[in-house]
Write a protein that holds these residues in place. Structure first.
Motif, PDB file in Angstrom:
ATOM      1  N   PHE A  96       3.884  27.379 -14.992  1.00  0.00           N
ATOM      2  CA  PHE A  96       4.892  26.169 -14.684  1.00  0.00           C
ATOM      3  C   PHE A  96       6.136  26.791 -14.430  1.00  0.00           C
ATOM      4  O   PHE A  96       6.816  27.717 -14.730  1.00  0.00           O
ATOM      5  CB  PHE A  96       4.741  25.509 -16.143  1.00  0.00           C
ATOM      6  CG  PHE A  96       3.613  24.945 -16.693  1.00  0.00           C
ATOM      7  CD1 PHE A  96       3.058  23.747 -16.211  1.00  0.00           C
ATOM      8  CD2 PHE A  96       2.930  25.758 -17.314  1.00  0.00           C
ATOM      9  CE1 PHE A  96       1.958  23.439 -16.651  1.00  0.00           C
ATOM     10  CE2 PHE A  96       1.606  25.795 -17.738  1.00  0.00           C
ATOM     11  CZ  PHE A  96       0.939  24.292 -17.488  1.00  0.00           C
ATOM     12  N   LEU A 112       7.727  20.646 -23.841  1.00  0.00           N
ATOM     13  CA  LEU A 112       7.334  21.789 -23.349  1.00  0.00           C
ATOM     14  C   LEU A 112       6.434  22.622 -24.557  1.00  0.00           C
ATOM     15  O   LEU A 112       5.516  22.985 -24.354  1.00  0.00           O
ATOM     16  CB  LEU A 112       8.409  22.853 -22.836  1.00  0.00           C
ATOM     17  CG  LEU A 112       8.252  24.157 -22.360  1.00  0.00           C
ATOM     18  CD1 LEU A 112       9.178  24.439 -21.129  1.00  0.00           C
ATOM     19  CD2 LEU A 112       8.389  25.166 -23.394  1.00  0.00           C
ATOM     20  N   VAL A 116       2.776  24.072 -24.697  1.00  0.00           N
ATOM     21  CA  VAL A 116       2.564  25.428 -24.817  1.00  0.00           C
ATOM     22  C   VAL A 116       1.373  25.724 -25.738  1.00  0.00           C
ATOM     23  O   VAL A 116       0.755  26.758 -25.880  1.00  0.00           O
ATOM     24  CB  VAL A 116       3.867  26.208 -25.529  1.00  0.00           C
ATOM     25  CG1 VAL A 116       3.626  27.436 -26.345  1.00  0.00           C
ATOM     26  CG2 VAL A 116       4.899  26.055 -24.525  1.00  0.00           C
ATOM     27  N   LYS A 126      -0.578  31.373 -19.765  1.00  0.00           N
ATOM     28  CA  LYS A 126       0.208  30.371 -19.484  1.00  0.00           C
ATOM     29  C   LYS A 126       1.518  30.898 -19.200  1.00  0.00           C
ATOM     30  O   LYS A 126       2.267  31.664 -20.128  1.00  0.00           O
ATOM     31  CB  LYS A 126       0.288  28.938 -20.370  1.00  0.00           C
ATOM     32  CG  LYS A 126      -0.962  28.322 -20.371  1.00  0.00           C
ATOM     33  CD  LYS A 126      -0.810  27.168 -21.435  1.00  0.00           C
ATOM     34  CE  LYS A 126      -0.733  25.807 -20.695  1.00  0.00           C
ATOM     35  NZ  LYS A 126      -0.957  24.720 -21.795  1.00  0.00           N
ATOM     36  N   TYR A 128       5.431  30.302 -17.914  1.00  0.00           N
ATOM     37  CA  TYR A 128       6.498  29.224 -18.037  1.00  0.00           C
ATOM     38  C   TYR A 128       7.646  29.718 -17.507  1.00  0.00           C
ATOM     39  O   TYR A 128       8.333  30.869 -17.910  1.00  0.00           O
ATOM     40  CB  TYR A 128       6.861  28.514 -19.305  1.00  0.00           C
ATOM     41  CG  TYR A 128       5.861  27.787 -20.046  1.00  0.00           C
ATOM     42  CD1 TYR A 128       5.911  26.501 -19.581  1.00  0.00           C
ATOM     43  CD2 TYR A 128       4.954  28.408 -20.721  1.00  0.00           C
ATOM     44  CE1 TYR A 128       4.834  25.687 -20.227  1.00  0.00           C
ATOM     45  CE2 TYR A 128       3.856  27.584 -21.148  1.00  0.00           C
ATOM     46  CZ  TYR A 128       3.815  26.141 -20.843  1.00  0.00           C
ATOM     47  OH  TYR A 128       2.794  25.669 -21.491  1.00  0.00           O
ATOM     48  N   ILE A 130      11.250  29.457 -16.402  1.00  0.00           N
ATOM     49  CA  ILE A 130      12.535  28.512 -16.796  1.00  0.00           C
ATOM     50  C   ILE A 130      13.693  28.951 -15.842  1.00  0.00           C
ATOM     51  O   ILE A 130      14.194  30.117 -16.175  1.00  0.00           O
ATOM     52  CB  ILE A 130      12.802  28.219 -18.094  1.00  0.00           C
ATOM     53  CG1 ILE A 130      11.372  28.001 -18.942  1.00  0.00           C
ATOM     54  CG2 ILE A 130      13.617  27.346 -18.448  1.00  0.00           C
ATOM     55  CD1 ILE A 130      11.490  27.485 -20.229  1.00  0.00           C
ATOM     56  N   PHE A 157       6.971  33.627 -21.392  1.00  0.00           N
ATOM     57  CA  PHE A 157       7.981  32.898 -20.732  1.00  0.00           C
ATOM     58  C   PHE A 157       8.889  33.957 -19.855  1.00  0.00           C
ATOM     59  O   PHE A 157       8.902  35.194 -20.207  1.00  0.00           O
ATOM     60  CB  PHE A 157       9.265  32.592 -21.780  1.00  0.00           C
ATOM     61  CG  PHE A 157       8.509  31.396 -22.678  1.00  0.00           C
ATOM     62  CD1 PHE A 157       8.765  30.154 -22.102  1.00  0.00           C
ATOM     63  CD2 PHE A 157       8.015  31.419 -23.997  1.00  0.00           C
ATOM     64  CE1 PHE A 157       8.493  28.905 -22.738  1.00  0.00           C
ATOM     65  CE2 PHE A 157       7.438  30.227 -24.733  1.00  0.00           C
ATOM     66  CZ  PHE A 157       7.718  29.292 -23.987  1.00  0.00           C
TER      67      PHE A 157
END
Ligand SMILES: [Zn+2]
Length: 414
Positions: A96, A112, A116, A126, A128, A130, A157
Motif C-alpha cells: 500500500f 490503516l 494492518v 503487508k 505500507y 507512507i 512499514f
C-alpha cells in the motif's frame, strides 16, 4: 522519442530493481543484506532531499519482499510474477502506498490500523509505504505509534520524509533509519547519457552537465529538465542552444566576467553587465551562477587540481587555465562581493545599479593592497631588523637606518 503513449522520463526510467538505484550504495547494500539474511526490521525511515529515490527504494523493497518467483538467496524482485505485476498495475493487496500529506488525519491512521491486522493475501508481508510521513498530525502520529509498539509480524512499514526532524521521536526510535544523499552531478550525467542512448537523443557533455546541475542533486528534477530540454530543442541537445532555451546564463559569460576581473577591465565588465541585463536574465540567478563559477576557480587554485569541481572535461581544462590568473585572496574577496550583493538585491530599489556597483567593485579588487601580502612584508622587515646587530649610537646625531647591503658603521672607542 517516438512514443505512442508519452510517459515522462522520470516514470519511464524509474528504477525497478536495487541495482538500478542511482548513487545510494550504502542504502542498497544494507537492504540487500537484510533481505538475504531474512533480518528485516518492522519499520524503516527513509530520509533525504526530494527526488533522490526514497519512494523508489521503498517500492523495490516491497516488491522484493513479496515476489513469488525469487528464491531466498536472491534479492531483486523478478518483475514477472503476479505479485510484482499486481504492484506495478496498482492492484496489489499486500503493498500500500499512502500519501501522508493528504491522509494525515487520525481517522486515516485508525483505518490503516484496522487494515494492518488482516494478514497478507498470497504474499509474505503487508508493506505500507507512507510518503511525506512528517505531514501526519500529532494525533495521527500517536495512533500510528500504537501499531508500531506492537506490530503484527506480517507487517512492514516504510516511512519516507524530507523532514525527519518533524517526525515524533517516539516514532523515530522505532525505525531503522536510512539517509539518502543528494545525487552527485557526475552520477546524474551518467544516468542521463544512458537515457539519451535508449531514447536516440544526441547530447554534448556540457549540455548533460547543464541538465544535471539544474536538478541540483535530485534525479527526478534533472529528468524533468531533460524532458523540457527535448521538448525545446528536439533530439540534438547542444549546450549553447540549450542554455538559451532554458534561460540559463551561458558559462562563457562567467568566464568573461572573471577574465575582466583578472585584467581589471572595468569598461568591458560594464558592457558585459549591460548584455546580461538586456538579455533579461534574472540577476539573482546570474549572481548565484557567478558564485558557483568563482567557487570552481577557488577550489582549483586552492587544491591545485580540478578534482573537486563538478563540470564537463572540457570545462575542467578551462578552469585550470583560468585559475592561473588568480590568487586565493582575490577569489575570496570576489566571493564576498557576490555574497554581499546577493543579500542586498532583495531590498535594492535599482537592480541595475546594485549589479553595476558589484561588477566594478570586483574589477577594482586587484588595485587594493592585499592585507596578507602587507603582513608578510612586515614580518620580513621584522626579521631583517632582528638579524641586524644592535648598534649603540655614538653621538646624538641621527644614524642612517641599517640596510642589508650597507655594512654597519665601525664603532670607534672614545
Ligand atoms: Zn516477482
Amino acid at each position: 522519442m517516438a512514443e505512442s503513449q508519452y510517459l515522462v522520463t522520470a516514470r519511464k526510467y524509474r528504477p525497478q530493481v536495487f541495482e538500478d538505484l542511482v548513487a545510494q550504495p550504502h542504502v542498497v547494500q544494507t537492504l540487500i543484506n537484510a533481505l538475504k539474511l531474512g533480518r528485516l526490521a518492522h519499520a524503516y525511515l527513509f530520509t533525504g532531499p526530494r527526488g533522490v529515490g526514497k519512494t523508489t527504494a521503498a517500492r523495490i523493497l516491497a516488491k522484493a519482499i513479496n515476489c513469488m518467483e525469487k528464491s531466498d538467496s536472491e534479492v531483486e524482485p523478478c518483475l514477472n510474477c503476479d505479485s510484482c505485476k499486481d504492484f506495478e498495475t496498482q492492484r496489489s493487496l499486500n503493498i500500500f502506498e499512502i500519501d501522508a500529506a493528504s491522509n494525515n488525519r487520525v481517522e486515516d491512521i485508525r483505518e490503516l490500523r484496522e487494515n494492518v491486522r488482516v494478514p497478507p493475501q498470497g504474499g509474505r508481508r503487508k508493506v505500507y509505504i507512507i510518503d511525506e510521513v512528517h505531514m501526519l498530525t500529532t494525533a495521527a502520529f500517536n495512533a500510528l505509534l500504537k501499531t508500531l509498539e506492537e506490530p503484527p509480524p506480517h507487517v512492514l512499514f516504510v516511512f519516507a520524509t524530507t523532514e525527519p526532524h518533524k517526525v515524533l521521536p517516539t516514532i523515530l526510535s522505532r525505525c531503522q533509519r536510512f539517509d539518502f544523499r543528494r545525487i552527485p552531478t557526475k552520477d546524474i550525467v551518467v544516468h542521463l547519457s544512458k537515457i539519451c542512448k535508449s531514447e536516440g537523443v544526441e547530447a554534448d557533455d556540457d549540455a548533460l552537465h547543464l541538465i544535471a546541475n539544474k536538478g541540483d542533486g535530485a534525479l527526478r528534477d534533472a529528468l524533468s529538465v531533460f524532458d523540457q530540454a527535448v521538448a525545446l530543442c528536439g533530439s540534438n541537445l547542444k549546450y549553447s542552444t540549450l542554455a538559451s532555451a532554458l534561460r540559463v546564463v551561458d558559462v562563457e559569460l562567467y568566464f568573461e566576467a572573471t577574465q575582466y576581473i583578472a585584467q581589471r577591465a572595468a569598461g568591458p565588465m560594464l558592457s558585459l553587465t549591460d548584455r546580461i541585463m538586456s538579455d533579461g536574465h534574472d540577476v539573482r540567478e546570474f549572481f548565484s551562477g557567478l558564485a558557483e563559477h568563482v567557487r570552481n576557480l577557488l577550489i582549483t587554485v586552492t587544491l591545485g587540481t580540478d578534482a573537486l569541481i563538478d563540470v564537463s572535461k572540457r570545462l575542467r581544462v578551462r578552469y585550470v587555465e583560468a585559475a592561473k590568473e588568480f590568487t586565493e585572496t582575490v577569489l575570496l574577496r570576489v566571493l564576498m562581493v557576490i555574497d554581499e550583493t546577493q543579500s542586498r538585491l532583495p531590498t535594492s530599489t535599482s537592480h541595475r545599479l546594485a549589479v553595476e556597483l558589484a561588477m566594478i567593485k570586483m574589477v577594482r579588487l586587484g588595485d587594493s593592497v592585499d592585507l596578507s601580502d602587507a603582513l608578510a612584508q612586515i614580518r620580513r622587515l621584522e626579521r631583517m631588523v632582528r638579524q641586524t646587530p644592535v648598534q649603540r649610537p655614538v653621538t646624538a646625531t641621527a644614524m642612517p637606518p641599517p640596510t642589508q647591503n650597507t655594512p654597519p658603521p665601525r664603532h670607534t672607542p672614545p
